[in-house]
Scaffold this motif. Sequence first.
Motif, PDB file in Angstrom:
ATOM      1  N   CYS A   8       0.848  -1.186   0.000  1.00 24.94           N
ATOM      2  CA  CYS A   8       0.000   0.000   0.000  1.00 24.94           C
ATOM      3  C   CYS A   8       0.885   1.237   0.000  1.00 24.94           C
ATOM      4  CB  CYS A   8      -0.906  -0.023   1.237  1.00 24.94           C
ATOM      5  SG  CYS A   8      -1.821   1.502   1.522  1.00 24.94           S
ATOM      6  N   PRO A   9       0.662   2.197  -0.896  1.00 29.63           N
ATOM      7  CA  PRO A   9       1.470   3.420  -0.916  1.00 29.63           C
ATOM      8  C   PRO A   9       1.308   4.224   0.367  1.00 29.63           C
ATOM      9  CG  PRO A   9       0.140   3.218  -2.914  1.00 29.63           C
ATOM     10  CD  PRO A   9      -0.354   2.184  -1.953  1.00 29.63           C
ATOM     11  N   GLU A  10       2.349   4.929   0.747  1.00 31.73           N
ATOM     12  CA  GLU A  10       2.306   5.742   1.959  1.00 31.73           C
ATOM     13  C   GLU A  10       1.187   6.774   1.887  1.00 31.73           C
ATOM     14  OE1 GLU A  10       5.267   8.402   4.811  1.00 31.73           O
ATOM     15  OE2 GLU A  10       5.860   7.946   2.743  1.00 31.73           O
ATOM     16  N   LYS A  11       1.019   7.404   0.723  1.00 31.34           N
ATOM     17  CA  LYS A  11      -0.020   8.421   0.566  1.00 31.34           C
ATOM     18  C   LYS A  11      -1.400   7.849   0.872  1.00 31.34           C
ATOM     19  CE  LYS A  11      -1.887  11.718  -2.811  1.00 31.34           C
ATOM     20  NZ  LYS A  11      -3.293  11.304  -2.643  1.00 31.34           N
ATOM     21  N   THR A  12      -1.687   6.651   0.366  1.00 33.97           N
ATOM     22  CA  THR A  12      -2.978   6.012   0.602  1.00 33.97           C
ATOM     23  C   THR A  12      -3.160   5.681   2.070  1.00 33.97           C
ATOM     24  OG1 THR A  12      -2.944   5.056  -1.628  1.00 33.97           O
ATOM     25  CG2 THR A  12      -4.419   4.043  -0.024  1.00 33.97           C
ATOM     26  N   MET A  13      -2.099   5.164   2.691  1.00 32.77           N
ATOM     27  CA  MET A  13      -2.168   4.821   4.110  1.00 32.77           C
ATOM     28  C   MET A  13      -2.453   6.052   4.964  1.00 32.77           C
ATOM     29  SD  MET A  13      -0.363   4.886   7.212  1.00 32.77           S
ATOM     30  CE  MET A  13       1.353   5.156   6.759  1.00 32.77           C
ATOM     31  N   LYS A  14      -1.775   7.166   4.676  1.00 28.46           N
ATOM     32  CA  LYS A  14      -1.967   8.382   5.469  1.00 28.46           C
ATOM     33  C   LYS A  14      -3.376   8.935   5.288  1.00 28.46           C
ATOM     34  CE  LYS A  14       2.790   9.994   5.955  1.00 28.46           C
ATOM     35  NZ  LYS A  14       3.745  11.083   5.684  1.00 28.46           N
ATOM     36  N   GLU A  15      -3.842   8.943   4.046  1.00 27.83           N
ATOM     37  CA  GLU A  15      -5.185   9.461   3.786  1.00 27.83           C
ATOM     38  C   GLU A  15      -6.234   8.620   4.510  1.00 27.83           C
ATOM     39  OE1 GLU A  15      -8.245  10.216   0.032  1.00 27.83           O
ATOM     40  OE2 GLU A  15      -6.121   9.806  -0.351  1.00 27.83           O
ATOM     41  N   TYR A  16      -6.083   7.314   4.439  1.00 28.27           N
ATOM     42  CA  TYR A  16      -7.008   6.394   5.106  1.00 28.27           C
ATOM     43  C   TYR A  16      -6.991   6.624   6.618  1.00 28.27           C
ATOM     44  CZ  TYR A  16      -9.112   1.893   6.471  1.00 28.27           C
ATOM     45  OH  TYR A  16      -9.921   0.919   7.019  1.00 28.27           O
ATOM     46  N   SER A  17      -5.792   6.765   7.174  1.00 28.16           N
ATOM     47  CA  SER A  17      -5.640   6.954   8.618  1.00 28.16           C
ATOM     48  C   SER A  17      -6.312   8.240   9.083  1.00 28.16           C
ATOM     49  CB  SER A  17      -4.156   6.987   8.995  1.00 28.16           C
ATOM     50  OG  SER A  17      -3.510   5.799   8.608  1.00 28.16           O
ATOM     51  N   MET A  18      -6.085   9.324   8.344  1.00 28.00           N
ATOM     52  CA  MET A  18      -6.659  10.613   8.731  1.00 28.00           C
ATOM     53  C   MET A  18      -8.179  10.606   8.607  1.00 28.00           C
ATOM     54  SD  MET A  18      -3.810  13.158   7.035  1.00 28.00           S
ATOM     55  CE  MET A  18      -4.322  14.660   7.908  1.00 28.00           C
ATOM     56  N   ARG A  19      -8.672   9.983   7.544  1.00 30.53           N
ATOM     57  CA  ARG A  19     -10.116   9.946   7.339  1.00 30.53           C
ATOM     58  C   ARG A  19     -10.815   9.183   8.465  1.00 30.53           C
ATOM     59  NH1 ARG A  19     -10.168   7.861   2.602  1.00 30.53           N
ATOM     60  NH2 ARG A  19     -10.850   5.744   3.077  1.00 30.53           N
ATOM     61  N   HIS A  20     -10.251   8.031   8.825  1.00 29.22           N
ATOM     62  CA  HIS A  20     -10.895   7.238   9.870  1.00 29.22           C
ATOM     63  C   HIS A  20     -10.672   7.818  11.259  1.00 29.22           C
ATOM     64  CE1 HIS A  20     -12.721   3.956   7.650  1.00 29.22           C
ATOM     65  NE2 HIS A  20     -11.719   4.065   6.807  1.00 29.22           N
ATOM     66  N   TYR A  21      -9.613   8.587  11.417  1.00 25.47           N
ATOM     67  CA  TYR A  21      -9.439   9.303  12.682  1.00 25.47           C
ATOM     68  C   TYR A  21     -10.582  10.299  12.874  1.00 25.47           C
ATOM     69  CZ  TYR A  21      -7.024  11.673  16.501  1.00 25.47           C
ATOM     70  OH  TYR A  21      -6.692  12.198  17.725  1.00 25.47           O
ATOM     71  N   LEU A  60     -18.483  17.194   9.372  1.00 26.96           N
ATOM     72  CA  LEU A  60     -18.676  15.863   9.944  1.00 26.96           C
ATOM     73  C   LEU A  60     -20.149  15.669  10.276  1.00 26.96           C
ATOM     74  CD1 LEU A  60     -15.622  15.829  12.395  1.00 26.96           C
ATOM     75  CD2 LEU A  60     -15.721  14.997  10.041  1.00 26.96           C
ATOM     76  N   HIS A  61     -20.771  14.709   9.598  1.00 28.27           N
ATOM     77  CA  HIS A  61     -22.190  14.448   9.822  1.00 28.27           C
ATOM     78  C   HIS A  61     -22.376  12.979  10.197  1.00 28.27           C
ATOM     79  CE1 HIS A  61     -23.080  18.377   8.259  1.00 28.27           C
ATOM     80  NE2 HIS A  61     -22.494  18.100   7.112  1.00 28.27           N
ATOM     81  N   LYS A  62     -23.349  12.762  11.004  1.00 28.58           N
ATOM     82  CA  LYS A  62     -23.567  11.426  11.561  1.00 28.58           C
ATOM     83  C   LYS A  62     -23.795  10.373  10.486  1.00 28.58           C
ATOM     84  CE  LYS A  62     -25.927   9.603  15.629  1.00 28.58           C
ATOM     85  NZ  LYS A  62     -26.933   9.919  16.664  1.00 28.58           N
ATOM     86  N   LYS A  63     -24.428  10.760   9.373  1.00 31.94           N
ATOM     87  CA  LYS A  63     -24.787   9.782   8.359  1.00 31.94           C
ATOM     88  C   LYS A  63     -23.709   9.603   7.288  1.00 31.94           C
ATOM     89  CE  LYS A  63     -29.750  10.506   8.897  1.00 31.94           C
ATOM     90  NZ  LYS A  63     -31.023  10.885   8.240  1.00 31.94           N
ATOM     91  N   ASP A  64     -22.656  10.406   7.362  1.00 35.52           N
ATOM     92  CA  ASP A  64     -21.597  10.291   6.356  1.00 35.52           C
ATOM     93  C   ASP A  64     -20.834   8.992   6.547  1.00 35.52           C
ATOM     94  OD1 ASP A  64     -20.587  13.774   6.045  1.00 35.52           O
ATOM     95  OD2 ASP A  64     -22.270  12.650   5.239  1.00 35.52           O
ATOM     96  N   LYS A  65     -20.806   8.151   5.519  1.00 31.88           N
ATOM     97  CA  LYS A  65     -20.050   6.905   5.600  1.00 31.88           C
ATOM     98  C   LYS A  65     -18.640   7.070   5.058  1.00 31.88           C
ATOM     99  CE  LYS A  65     -24.096   3.893   5.271  1.00 31.88           C
ATOM    100  NZ  LYS A  65     -24.780   2.795   4.525  1.00 31.88           N
ATOM    101  N   GLN A  66     -18.439   8.020   4.168  1.00 29.26           N
ATOM    102  CA  GLN A  66     -17.136   8.202   3.538  1.00 29.26           C
ATOM    103  C   GLN A  66     -16.787   9.685   3.531  1.00 29.26           C
ATOM    104  OE1 GLN A  66     -15.190   5.863   2.942  1.00 29.26           O
ATOM    105  NE2 GLN A  66     -14.147   5.914   0.994  1.00 29.26           N
ATOM    106  N   LEU A  67     -15.950  10.098   4.465  1.00 21.31           N
ATOM    107  CA  LEU A  67     -15.525  11.493   4.508  1.00 21.31           C
ATOM    108  C   LEU A  67     -14.535  11.761   3.384  1.00 21.31           C
ATOM    109  CD1 LEU A  67     -14.902  11.866   8.342  1.00 21.31           C
ATOM    110  CD2 LEU A  67     -16.859  12.709   7.053  1.00 21.31           C
ATOM    111  N   SER A  68     -14.701  12.896   2.735  1.00 17.98           N
ATOM    112  CA  SER A  68     -13.773  13.293   1.682  1.00 17.98           C
ATOM    113  C   SER A  68     -12.660  14.121   2.298  1.00 17.98           C
ATOM    114  CB  SER A  68     -14.515  14.104   0.611  1.00 17.98           C
ATOM    115  OG  SER A  68     -13.611  14.561  -0.369  1.00 17.98           O
ATOM    116  N   ILE A  69     -11.419  13.676   2.112  1.00 15.75           N
ATOM    117  CA  ILE A  69     -10.290  14.369   2.722  1.00 15.75           C
ATOM    118  C   ILE A  69      -9.151  14.443   1.710  1.00 15.75           C
ATOM    119  CG2 ILE A  69      -9.354  12.251   3.761  1.00 15.75           C
ATOM    120  CD1 ILE A  69      -8.522  13.969   6.159  1.00 15.75           C
ATOM    121  N   ASP A  70      -8.464  15.570   1.696  1.00 16.35           N
ATOM    122  CA  ASP A  70      -7.406  15.808   0.712  1.00 16.35           C
ATOM    123  C   ASP A  70      -6.130  16.222   1.456  1.00 16.35           C
ATOM    124  OD1 ASP A  70      -5.963  16.235  -1.579  1.00 16.35           O
ATOM    125  OD2 ASP A  70      -6.928  18.126  -2.093  1.00 16.35           O
ATOM    126  N   PRO A  71      -5.339  15.255   1.923  1.00 15.85           N
ATOM    127  CA  PRO A  71      -4.132  15.582   2.703  1.00 15.85           C
ATOM    128  C   PRO A  71      -3.156  16.451   1.915  1.00 15.85           C
ATOM    129  CG  PRO A  71      -4.653  13.244   2.872  1.00 15.85           C
ATOM    130  CD  PRO A  71      -5.519  13.798   1.778  1.00 15.85           C
TER     131      PRO A  71
END
Length: 218
Positions: free
Chosen positions: A54-67, A143-154
């Motif tokens: 997994c590329p570092e960029k993908t890992m960081k984006e995933y980590s921040m989004r789920h945080y 951040l909304h309760k019903k959002d399943k996939q937050l859009s984030i642009d590190p």
Amino acid sequence: MKVAIFDFDGTLFPNETFPLLMNHLKTHPRFHQKYRPFMTRLIPIYLAYKCKLCPEKTMKEYSMRHYLHSFTSSPETEMEKFFYELGDTMSENLSESVLQRLEEHRRDGYYIMLVSGAFEPLLHSVTKNVAFDKIIGTSVPPLHKKDKQLSIDPIQGVRKREVVMNQFINMEVDWANSYSYGDSYSDLDVLELVGNPVAVKPDSRLSEVARNRKWEII
């Protein structure tokens, strides 16, 4: 106009931000129960990254989004308070040598920027006593309760260069006499923008580049 661009993790702040964010979540009196679900999501992709699957960029984006998912059921003011509390502690540990450079540039009339992949609310909290003309970090989406996939642009890698250049559209910048400070090879795109790149306690890849190109190292 001359500019001085500062990275945050490993540069203005001597350490990495995300481990501190994780520990703050783990020990926080209100949000500590969110730590285990976050780690459950994080471990598989982190192991994939360590195994070079997994590329570092993908890992960081995933980590921040789920945080950020830790705050989806809470008022925005609670999240802001969370970042403020951590930033207040971190502000006591900024690099004195980098702060000195920043103040020198300010006295000389430079436009001072902080550009980092860290969450923007945290950057504002940490640097509340440092005078920046512009702070650019990773924006926190609504951040909304019903959002399943937050859009984030590190703001990392080539994205850092893009946001810097967008800041100066239709403005004349003396890049040859400008400065940029970074600690990581991922900062190379911004360091190469200026005539005076400075490697701050650089990682091995950036250290090699800095030595070969005779850049200043602090």
